[in-house]
Write a protein that holds these residues in place. Structure first.
Motif, PDB file in Angstrom:
ATOM      1  N   LEU A 114     -23.463  50.599  73.976  1.00  0.00           N
ATOM      2  CA  LEU A 114     -24.111  49.296  74.114  1.00  0.00           C
ATOM      3  C   LEU A 114     -23.866  48.771  75.524  1.00  0.00           C
ATOM      4  N   ALA A 115     -24.946  48.614  76.284  1.00  0.00           N
ATOM      5  CA  ALA A 115     -24.865  48.108  77.659  1.00  0.00           C
ATOM      6  C   ALA A 115     -25.957  47.055  77.828  1.00  0.00           C
ATOM      7  N   CYS A 116     -25.889  46.032  76.988  1.00  0.00           N
ATOM      8  CA  CYS A 116     -26.983  45.066  76.841  1.00  0.00           C
ATOM      9  C   CYS A 116     -26.913  43.893  77.809  1.00  0.00           C
ATOM     10  N   PRO A 258     -22.097  37.150  76.663  1.00  0.00           N
ATOM     11  CA  PRO A 258     -22.426  38.545  76.362  1.00  0.00           C
ATOM     12  C   PRO A 258     -23.505  38.654  75.296  1.00  0.00           C
ATOM     13  N   GLU A 259     -24.432  39.578  75.492  1.00  0.00           N
ATOM     14  CA  GLU A 259     -25.567  39.788  74.578  1.00  0.00           C
ATOM     15  C   GLU A 259     -25.139  40.775  73.502  1.00  0.00           C
ATOM     16  N   ASN A 260     -24.781  40.252  72.323  1.00  0.00           N
ATOM     17  CA  ASN A 260     -24.129  41.123  71.348  1.00  0.00           C
ATOM     18  C   ASN A 260     -24.696  41.043  69.935  1.00  0.00           C
ATOM     19  N   GLU A 261     -25.964  40.677  69.803  1.00  0.00           N
ATOM     20  CA  GLU A 261     -26.555  40.635  68.471  1.00  0.00           C
ATOM     21  C   GLU A 261     -26.596  42.023  67.829  1.00  0.00           C
ATOM     22  N   PHE A 291     -19.693  52.493  71.384  1.00  0.00           N
ATOM     23  CA  PHE A 291     -18.987  52.106  72.595  1.00  0.00           C
ATOM     24  C   PHE A 291     -19.678  50.903  73.233  1.00  0.00           C
ATOM     25  N   MET A 292     -18.947  50.203  74.097  1.00  0.00           N
ATOM     26  CA  MET A 292     -19.516  49.041  74.766  1.00  0.00           C
ATOM     27  C   MET A 292     -18.975  48.956  76.191  1.00  0.00           C
ATOM     28  N   HIS A 298     -17.478  42.191  78.705  1.00  0.00           N
ATOM     29  CA  HIS A 298     -16.906  40.985  79.312  1.00  0.00           C
ATOM     30  C   HIS A 298     -17.608  40.776  80.644  1.00  0.00           C
ATOM     31  N   VAL A 299     -17.775  39.526  81.021  1.00  0.00           N
ATOM     32  CA  VAL A 299     -18.568  39.198  82.202  1.00  0.00           C
ATOM     33  C   VAL A 299     -17.784  39.540  83.463  1.00  0.00           C
ATOM     34  N   HIS A 300     -18.410  40.337  84.333  1.00  0.00           N
ATOM     35  CA  HIS A 300     -17.776  40.813  85.557  1.00  0.00           C
ATOM     36  C   HIS A 300     -18.156  39.930  86.744  1.00  0.00           C
TER      37      HIS A 300
END
Length: 422
Positions: A114-116, A258-261, A291-292, A298-300
Motif C-alpha cells: 500500500l503506497a496510497c 494518511p490515505e488508509n481506507e 505492507f505499507m 507516516h507523513v514525511h
C-alpha cells in the motif's frame, strides 16, 4: 477478470515506484502497479520547485524531474503500471479488486504494498467561523491550480498553517505577483522544514505569526478579510488580541492525513500517533503479506526519505513472496517512545530479523542541545546528539547489525530524548 501476481503495488507515486523497483531488483519480477491517475508521480507532478533528489540522485531536481527518474527506472525493468485504475478494496487474504475502462479486475497477490499517499485536512475539520465565500483553498489545491492548470487564484493572500506546502505556496504566490500578508501558525513553532521558512518566508519578508490562528473568515461572494488572534497555552484564541487582515484568498496548510481506507478494509491495525499502520521492521502490517510505505504510513518531510523507506519495503515484500522473509507469525518486540519522542516507525522489531535497522521518528516539540537514545532492556544501544530537533523534521537512528541484534533479543526497546549530558 482474475489475475495472479506476486506483488501488487497500489499507487504510482514516489513510494509505489521506489517499492516496485526495489522489489524487482530483489527477485520478485511479477509485479503490477495500480494507479488511479493518468500518469505516475503522484503529488510530485505539481511540485515545480527544485530541491528534490539531493539524497537519492545526488542532483537538485524539480518534482516532475524526480518522478520521471523513477518512471525511467520502472520502464527499464518493464514493470507493468496500469493507469486510470481505481482500487475498490483490499482483503486480508490479499485479494485486490480494481476497476478501469476495461472492466473489473481481481488480483490474487502474494504480497500487497500500500503506497496510497496522503490527503490534506479540509476546512471543515478545523471549524473556522464566518461565511462561506469563494477564495478559500487548501494549499495543495492551490498548488495544483497554479502549477498544473495555470490559474491565478488571488492577489492578496493569507495562509493558515506553516506546513511545507503552505510555506512553498507563500513563495509561489509572490512569484505569481500576489501580496502575501502573512502565515499564521497555531503552535509556538513551525511544522515545516527550517530551510523552507528561510527560503520561502524570510527571503521575501513574509511574517510568520506563531501561536496565532484565524478565528473568522469574512466576505460574501469572495473573501474580503480574515480575523486572526493569538492563542493561549491551551490553543484557545485570546479575542482581545484579534485583528482584521484584508485579503481575497485564504490558503489552508493545516495538516496531512494518511490515505488508509483500503488498509481498513484489509483489517490492518493502526498507530494513533501516525495515522498509518502499525508495522514491523519489514514494513509488514498486522495483515499477513500486506505492507505499507510512504506517506500513507507516516507523513514525511523529504521525498528522498520516502524513496529510501519504500525501497526497503519493496525488498521486504520480495523476500516475503520468494520465501526468504519473515512472516506475520514471528515474534516481535514493541518499540516504546518517551521523553518527547512522539512516535517511531517501525513500531515492532521482529525477533528473527537480521542486518542493519533504521528507526524513523518525530518529536513532540522543539528541543535544543539534546540526545536521541535507543535502549534495550534499559541499556543504551545507540545515541545521537542533536543541537536542535523540531516536529517538522524527521529524525533517524541508523543501527548496525550488532546493535539491531541487541534490540531483537530484548524484552523492552525504548527511544527517548534527553538533555545532551543525560
Amino acid at each position: 477478470m482474475n489475475v495472479q501476481k506476486a506483488i501488487v503495488v497500489i499507487g504510482a507515486g514516489p513510494a509505489g515506484l521506489a517499492a516496485a523497483v526495489a522489489a524487482y531488483d530483489a527477485g520478485a519480477t511479477d509485479i503490477v502497479v495500480l494507479e488511479r491517475d493518468g500518469h505516475a508521480g503522484g503529488i510530485l507532478n505539481q511540485c515545480v520547485h527544485n530541491g528534490f533528489g539531493l539524497h537519492t540522485f545526488n542532483a537538485e531536481l524539480t518534482g516532475p524531474e524526480y518522478a520521471a527518474r523513477f518512471g525511467e527506472l520502472a520502464a527499464a525493468r518493464n514493470i507493468e503500471i496500469l493507469y486510470g485504475t481505481a482500487v475498490l478494496s483490499v482483503s486480508s487474504d490479499r485479494t485486490v479488486t480494481a476497476v478501469n475502462s476495461r472492466g473489473m479486475i481481481k488480483y490474487t497477490a502474494g504480497a500487497v504494498i500500500l503506497a496510497c499517499g496522503c490527503r490534506e485536512r479540509p476546512r471543515g475539520a478545523i471549524n473556522i467561523a464566518g461565511t462561506r465565500p469563494a477564495g478559500v483553498f487548501s494549499a495543495g489545491t492551490a498548488q495544483r491550480l497554479v502549477n498544473i492548470d495555470g490559474k491565478r487564484i488571488g492577489r492578496k493572500v493569507f495562509i493558515l498553517g506553516s506546513g511545507d506546502i503552505g510555506l512553498i505556496m507563500a513563495r509561489r504566490m509572490v512569484f505569481e505577483g500576489a501580496e502575501v500578508k502573512g502565515v499564521a501558525e497555531l503552535m509556538p513553532y513551525s511544522s515545516g522544514l527550517r530551510r523552507n521558512i528561510a527560503q520561502c518566508l524570510d527571503d521575501f519578508g513574509i511574517p510568520l505569526m506563531l501561536s496565532t490562528t484565524v478565528t473568522e473568515i469574512r466576505g460574501r461572494d469572495r473573501v474580503s478579510s480574515v480575523v486572526v488572534a493569538s492563542v493561549d497555552e491551551n490553543r484557545n484564541p485570546v479575542m482581545s488580541t484579534a485583528r482584521e487582515i484584508e485579503c481575497d484568498t485564504l490558503l489552508l496548510s493545516v495538516g496531512l492525513l494518511p490515505e488508509n481506507e483500503l488498509a481498513r478494509g484489509a483489517g490492518v491495525e493502526f498507530c494513533t500517533a501516525t495515522g498509518g499502520a502499525d508495522v514491523d521492521d519489514g514494513f509488514m502490517t498486522s495483515a499477513d503479506g500486506v505492507f505499507m510505505c510512504g506517506n500513507c504510513l507516516h507523513v514525511h518531510d523529504l521525498v528522498d526519505y520516502v524513496s529510501r523507506e519504500s525501497g526497503a519495503c519493496g525488498v521486504a515484500a520480495a523476500r516475503y513472496v520468494t520465501g526468504c522473509g519473515i512472516g506475520k507469525s514471528d515474534a516481535a518486540v514493541r518499540v516504546r517512545t518517551s521523553g518527547g519522542v512522539r512516535y517511531c516507525v517501525p513500531q515492532r522489531i521482529t525477533r528473527g530479523g537480521c542486518g542493519n535497522l533504521t528507526l524513523r521518528m518525530r518529536v513532540s516539540g522543539v528541543y535544543k542541545k539534546c540526545k536521541l537514545r535507543v535502549s534495550a532492556d534499559g541499556a543504551p544501544v545507540a545515541e545521537r546528539n542533536r543541537p536542535i530537533v523540531a516536529p517538522g523534521e524527521m529524525e533517524t537512528l541508523e543501527l548496525n547489525a550488532e546493535q539491531s541484534r541487541r534490540l531483537r533479543s530484548a524484552e523492552c526497546v525504548e527511544i527517548t530524548l534527553t538533555n545532551k549530558d543525560g
